[in-house]
Design an enzyme around this catalytic site. Structure first.
Site, PDB file in Angstrom:
ATOM      1  N   LYS A 110       0.820  -1.217   0.000  1.00  0.00           N
ATOM      2  CA  LYS A 110       0.000   0.000   0.000  1.00  0.00           C
ATOM      3  C   LYS A 110       0.856   1.271   0.000  1.00  0.00           C
ATOM      4  O   LYS A 110       0.394   2.327  -0.422  1.00  0.00           O
ATOM      5  CB  LYS A 110      -0.977  -0.035   1.162  1.00  0.00           C
ATOM      6  CG  LYS A 110      -1.994  -1.161   0.942  1.00  0.00           C
ATOM      7  CD  LYS A 110      -3.099  -1.194   1.921  1.00  0.00           C
ATOM      8  CE  LYS A 110      -4.171  -2.196   1.566  1.00  0.00           C
ATOM      9  NZ  LYS A 110      -3.854  -3.584   1.989  1.00  0.00           N
TER      10      LYS A 110
HETATM   11  C1  LIG Z   1      -4.468  -4.676   1.542  1.00  0.00           C
HETATM   12  C2  LIG Z   1      -3.702  -5.920   1.423  1.00  0.00           C
HETATM   13  C3  LIG Z   1      -4.108  -6.955   0.558  1.00  0.00           C
HETATM   14  C4  LIG Z   1      -5.371  -6.863  -0.249  1.00  0.00           C
HETATM   15  O1  LIG Z   1      -5.267  -5.887  -1.259  1.00  0.00           O
HETATM   16  P1  LIG Z   1      -6.575  -5.321  -1.971  1.00  0.00           P
HETATM   17  O2  LIG Z   1      -6.096  -4.262  -2.880  1.00  0.00           O
HETATM   18  O3  LIG Z   1      -7.452  -4.785  -0.863  1.00  0.00           O
HETATM   19  O4  LIG Z   1      -7.229  -6.466  -2.663  1.00  0.00           O
HETATM   20  C5  LIG Z   1      -3.296  -8.066   0.422  1.00  0.00           C
HETATM   21  N1  LIG Z   1      -2.165  -8.193   1.157  1.00  0.00           N
HETATM   22  C6  LIG Z   1      -1.748  -7.245   1.997  1.00  0.00           C
HETATM   23  C7  LIG Z   1      -0.505  -7.456   2.768  1.00  0.00           C
HETATM   24  C8  LIG Z   1      -2.494  -6.071   2.161  1.00  0.00           C
HETATM   25  O5  LIG Z   1      -2.077  -5.123   3.017  1.00  0.00           O
END
Ligand SMILES: *Cc1c(COP(=O)(O)O)cnc(C)c1O
Length: 486
Positions: A110
């Site tokens: 993210k």
């Molecule tokens: C947020 C997250 C996901 C899921 O991603 P999305 O974009 O919400 O599908 C998967 N793995 C980790 C480590 C995350 O922080």
């Protein structure tokens, strides 16, 4: 380029307006009206840096920003805060390439978008000539919250508010959030789950009367969740970059199809891969990997989206979600951009807890294959990959790795490695049958058994003072905001 709402009832806006608004006033999500014209010349792209590629993609999608504005945003977003020169890195396991997205400030993918979003947001505010203070509302299953605060922390003209499920995050994630030191950061635990938090936040964001009240006070809500288009576009970049690097490494030829495996929660990351394919990334199959909250697995297998099931707190907690917001964006394109159809589905989801997608729309989803992994399968996969290849993966990446094998997709495949194993040290140690350590001791132990260094980003995490201890019910979110901010 113009952005429209998936529900077809909101005015068309520019990129900067879409970023500022976060969500469309009809409750839908902003999507490009049409795909930008962009030529992916792989022979040129394979020698470009990550920042060069990011510039290309940002210029195309955010076309009401000037070239120099984008250059400035890219420079701030993809600089020294990354532990890799080109933001991401790669690990090979036969036909499978792990795309490591977790070398940023908070150790999860993210960061890639959230190091850019605050700069996009402040440039957008300037462009829209608004002097309103922007209140970033964030529901988090653990990773968005820390990444958003890392990005928005101490950014002028913003307040950042994070709601996380008290029982639904790892020890490291909780420590990261509770110790956040930025003056404009507000961190609140809620007694509900991620869906409760996301629903409350989406309702506030789409509340017109509230928006008027805030406006009178010089305030405006926006979102750092992947409902914001400013979160998704930066994620397109790494799929294109990875493909170019696979060509450079001689693993594929320009034009060859690849598969993309993505551990999925809110469907943002896999949607970014789909967006990449719409502008020219050759993808054979999109593998949608879920944990025991397997609502998407059922959806892609049956065409029925049914959230009426128990919410499970699992060992891959960032994917503990039953209402995957960004699926709406995929369905919008699969339906031939039919806002009325999407509005109908979303109303049914809200009122009845389920919807059935029509046959024509479903037929356009044939490149998607979905499966899920149980918590035991996650654990076993972490251990198996460490034992057989000496590579340690985090539980979310393990969901993807397990599902990859189950689907039996063949040929060159990219898997999104979404978090550092250190972020889920306790779970990884449990998989290694070393379950006793927690906190700093778990970090130390993981370092010892894997022969890798604790990432510098969290090396002193457990020495930081706890600053945020508030715990509320998700029904009290508005009252809490009123108390803390306005
Ligand atoms: C947020 C997250 C996901 C899921 O991603 P999305 O974009 O919400 O599908 C998967 N793995 C980790 C480590 C995350 O922080």
């Amino acid at each position: 380029m113009k952005y429209v709402s998936t529900r077809g009832q909101a005015p068309t806006v520019t990129a900067s307006q879409a970023i500022l608004n976060g969500i469309a006033p009809d409750g839908g999500l902003y999507v490009p009206e049409k795909w930008p014209e962009i030529t992916l010349d792989w022979s040129a792209l394979k020698t470009q840096t990550y920042a060069d590629l990011a510039t290309l993609i940002f210029d195309a999608f955010f076309d009401d920003f000037s070239v120099s504005e984008i250059d400035c945003i890219i420079e701030k977003a993809y600089g020294k805060q990354w532990q890799r020169d080109n933001v991401v890195s790669f690990h090979k396991e036969n036909n499978l390439t792990y795309l490591e997205l977790f070398h940023g400030p908070t150790l999860a993918f993210k960061d890639v978008a959230l190091q850019a979003l605050p700069h996009l947001m402040t440039a957008a505010a300037k462009k829209q000539a608004t002097s309103d203070k922007i209140i970033i509302l964030t529901a988090t299953s653990g990773d968005t919250g820390t990444a958003a605060m890392s990005g928005f922390g101490d950014v002028p003209q913003t307040e950042i508010v994070v709601f996380y499920p008290e029982e639904g995050v790892s020890a490291i994630q909780k420590q990261q959030m509770q110790t956040e030191s930025a003056d404009n950061a507000h961190v609140v635990a809620i007694t509900g789950n991620f869906d409760d938090a996301q629903k409350a936040v989406k309702t506030l964001l789409a509340d017109d009367n509230l928006a008027q009240d805030l406006k009178a006070k010089g305030l405006k809500f926006s979102s750092a969740n992947s409902i914001n288009i400013g979160r998704l576009v930066p994620q397109i970049v790494y799929y294109i970059y990875a493909y170019a690097q696979m060509i450079k490494a001689g693993e594929i030829q320009a034009g060859d199809d690849i598969n993309v495996v993505v551990p999925t929660g809110n469907f943002g990351n896999v949607l970014a891969a789909y967006y990449a394919s719409q502008i020219g990334l050759p993808v054979k199959q999109f593998v949608v990997a879920s944990n025991e909250n397997n609502v998407l697995t059922d959806f892609f297998e049956t065409g029925i989206y049914n959230r009426k099931r128990d919410f499970k707190v699992t060992n891959a907690p960032a994917m503990d979600i039953l209402v995957s917001s960004n699926l709406e964006r995929l369905l919008y394109f699969a339906s031939g951009q039919n806002g009325d159809e999407i509005q109908t589905y979303m109303t049914e989801l809200l009122e009845k807890g389920e919807y059935v997608v029509n046959a024509d729309t479903r037929a356009n989803l044939s490149k998607f294959v979905a499966k899920f992994a149980t918590q035991t399968q996650v654990s076993d996969t972490i251990k198996k990959i460490a034992d057989t290849t000496n590579y340690t993966i985090d539980p979310h990446t393990a969901v993807g790795r397990y599902v990859y094998e189950q689907t039996g997709v063949t040929g060159p495949t990219l898997i999104a490695a979404t978090a550092s194993p250190y972020k889920f040290a306790e779970t990884v140690l449990q998989a290694f049958n070393m379950a006793t350590d927690s906190g700093q001791a778990a970090l130390n132990r993981l370092s010892e058994v894997t022969g890798t260094d604790i990432p510098v980003q969290i090396a002193t995490l457990f020495n930081q003072p706890i600053r945020h201890k508030k715990l509320i019910d998700s029904k009290e979110i508005l009252a809490t905001l009123q108390h803390e901010i306005f």
